[in-house]
Design a protein around this motif. Structure first.
Motif: not given
Length: 292
Positions: A6, A30, A32, A50-51, A54-55, A57-58
Motif C-alpha cells: 500500500t 493498491l 485508488r 482500492g482505497d 474503504t478496505p 471493497t477490496w
C-alpha cells in the motif's frame, strides 16, 4: 516473494516498489486512481484497485501473498480511524493456516518526540506527536500478532535531492522566495534518502525476525537551516531563511505538521548491525548542490 504494497506511489513506496522488483519479487500494488495504477504498472507492478479508506471493497479480492508492506497514510483528521478500519479488515484476511505472512508496518520518526542531544534508538520510550498518538496501538497490534510475522520500520525524514521532505524547500527556492524553516535553523532532522530506505525495507522483508523494529535513519540529525541555505545557494539567490512557528505551520497544513519543529537525533545502528544495511546517501547538501 509475492508482495502486496500500500502507498506504492508515494515517495517511500515508489522507491520500495522499484527495489523489490529489482530483487526479483512480484509486487501487487493498491491503487485508488487510474493515475496511481498507471504509475505502478510503469514500474512493473501488478495493480489492484482500492482505497485504504474503504478496505471492505477490496480485501476479499486480495490474492494469496507472501508478504505485505504497508506504507500508505491518510493525512486527514480521520487518519487514525481510517487506519483502524484498514487493520480490522486486512489482518484477519491475512491469517492463513499455511503459515505466517510477513507484514511490515510503517511507523515514523515523529513517534519518538523531541530527543535533543540524545540519540534515540529502538529501545526508547515512544512519545508521539498528539496527531500521531493513534499509531501506537496499531504498532503493538502488528508486533504482538500470532497470526503474522510482524515487523516495524520507522523511517527518518525521507528526502530526495528536490523531493520528499525537501520538496517545499525546492519549490520556494525555485520561486525565488525566502525558504521557511519551522522552529529555527538549529532544529535537527534525522534523514534518509528514499533509495536507502527502500533497501532497508527489502532487507527487513528478507531478514528481519518477527516482532522486530528498525529505525531507518542514515543521518542521525542534520540542522534544517543548513538544508534551507543549501537550496537558497542553489537558486542563485542566497538569503536567510524565514523562521515560522509550529503553530503557524499547523494552521496551514494540519496538526501533524508540528513534526517539522521536532529537534531529533535517531540511530540507524540496529538496522546496520542486524540487517547489514549500508546507506550510501550521507551528504544531503552535496545532493542538493548537484541537482541542477
Amino acid at each position: 516473494m509475492r508482495v502486496f504494497v500500500t502507498g506504492g506511489t508515494g515517495v517511500i513506496g515508489s522507491a520500495v516498489v522499484c527495489e523489490l522488483i529489482a530483487r526479483g519479487h512480484r509486487v501487487l500494488g493498491l491503487a485508488r486512481s487510474d493515475a496511481a495504477a498507471a504509475r505502478l504498472a510503469a514500474r512493473g507492478a501488478a495493480v489492484m484497485a482500492g482505497d485504504i479508506a474503504t478496505p471492505d471493497t477490496w480485501v476479499a479480492r486480495l490474492p494469496d501473498v507472501d508478504a505485505v508492506i504497508h506504507m500508505a497514510c491518510d493525512f486527514s483528521s480521520d487518519m487514525g480511524a481510517i487506519e483502524r478500519r484498514l487493520l480490522d479488515a486486512l489482518l484477519p484476511a491475512l491469517a492463513t493456516p499455511s503459515g505466517r505472512i510477513r507484514f511490515i508496518y510503517t511507523g515514523g520518526c515523529w513517534l519518538f518526540g523531541p530527543t535533543g542531544d540524545v540519540v534515540a534508538n529502538e529501545s526508547a520510550t515512544l512519545a508521539p506527536l498528539p496527531a500521531f498518538a493513534w499509531m501506537l496501538p496499531h504498532l503493538e497490534r502488528v508486533l504482538i500478532s500470532r497470526e503474522l510475522h510482524g515487523i516495524v520500520v520507522h523511517p527518518a525524514m525521507v528526502y530526495e535531492a528536490a523531493g520528499g521532505v525537501f520538496r517545499r524547500f525546492a519549490h520556494e527556492a525555485c520561486k525565488g522566495a525566502a525558504i521557511r524553516v519551522v522552529g529555527g535553523e538549529s532544529v535537527r532532522w534525522p534523514l534518509v534518502h528514499s533509495h536507502d530506505l527502500a533497501t532497508l525495507y527489502a532487507l527487513a522483508l528478507d531478514r528481519a525476525p518477527a516482532r522486530s523494529s528498525f529505525i531507518g535513519a542514515a543521518i542521525e540529525g542534520h540542522p534544517v537551516g543548513r538544508i534551507a541555505r543549501a537550496f537558497a545557494r542553489r537558486s542563485g539567490k542566497p538569503q536567510d531563511p524565514v523562521i515560522v512557528s509550529a503553530d503557524a505551520i499547523a494552521a496551514e497544513l494540519g496538526e501533524w505538521a508540528r513534526g517539522y519543529a521536532l529537534d531529533q537525533r535517531l540511530s540507524g545502528t540496529k538496522a546496520r548491525h542486524d540487517l547489514g544495511w549500508q546507506p550510501r546517501h550521507l551528504d544531503p547538501e552535496a545532493a542538493i548542490a548537484a541537482d541542477t
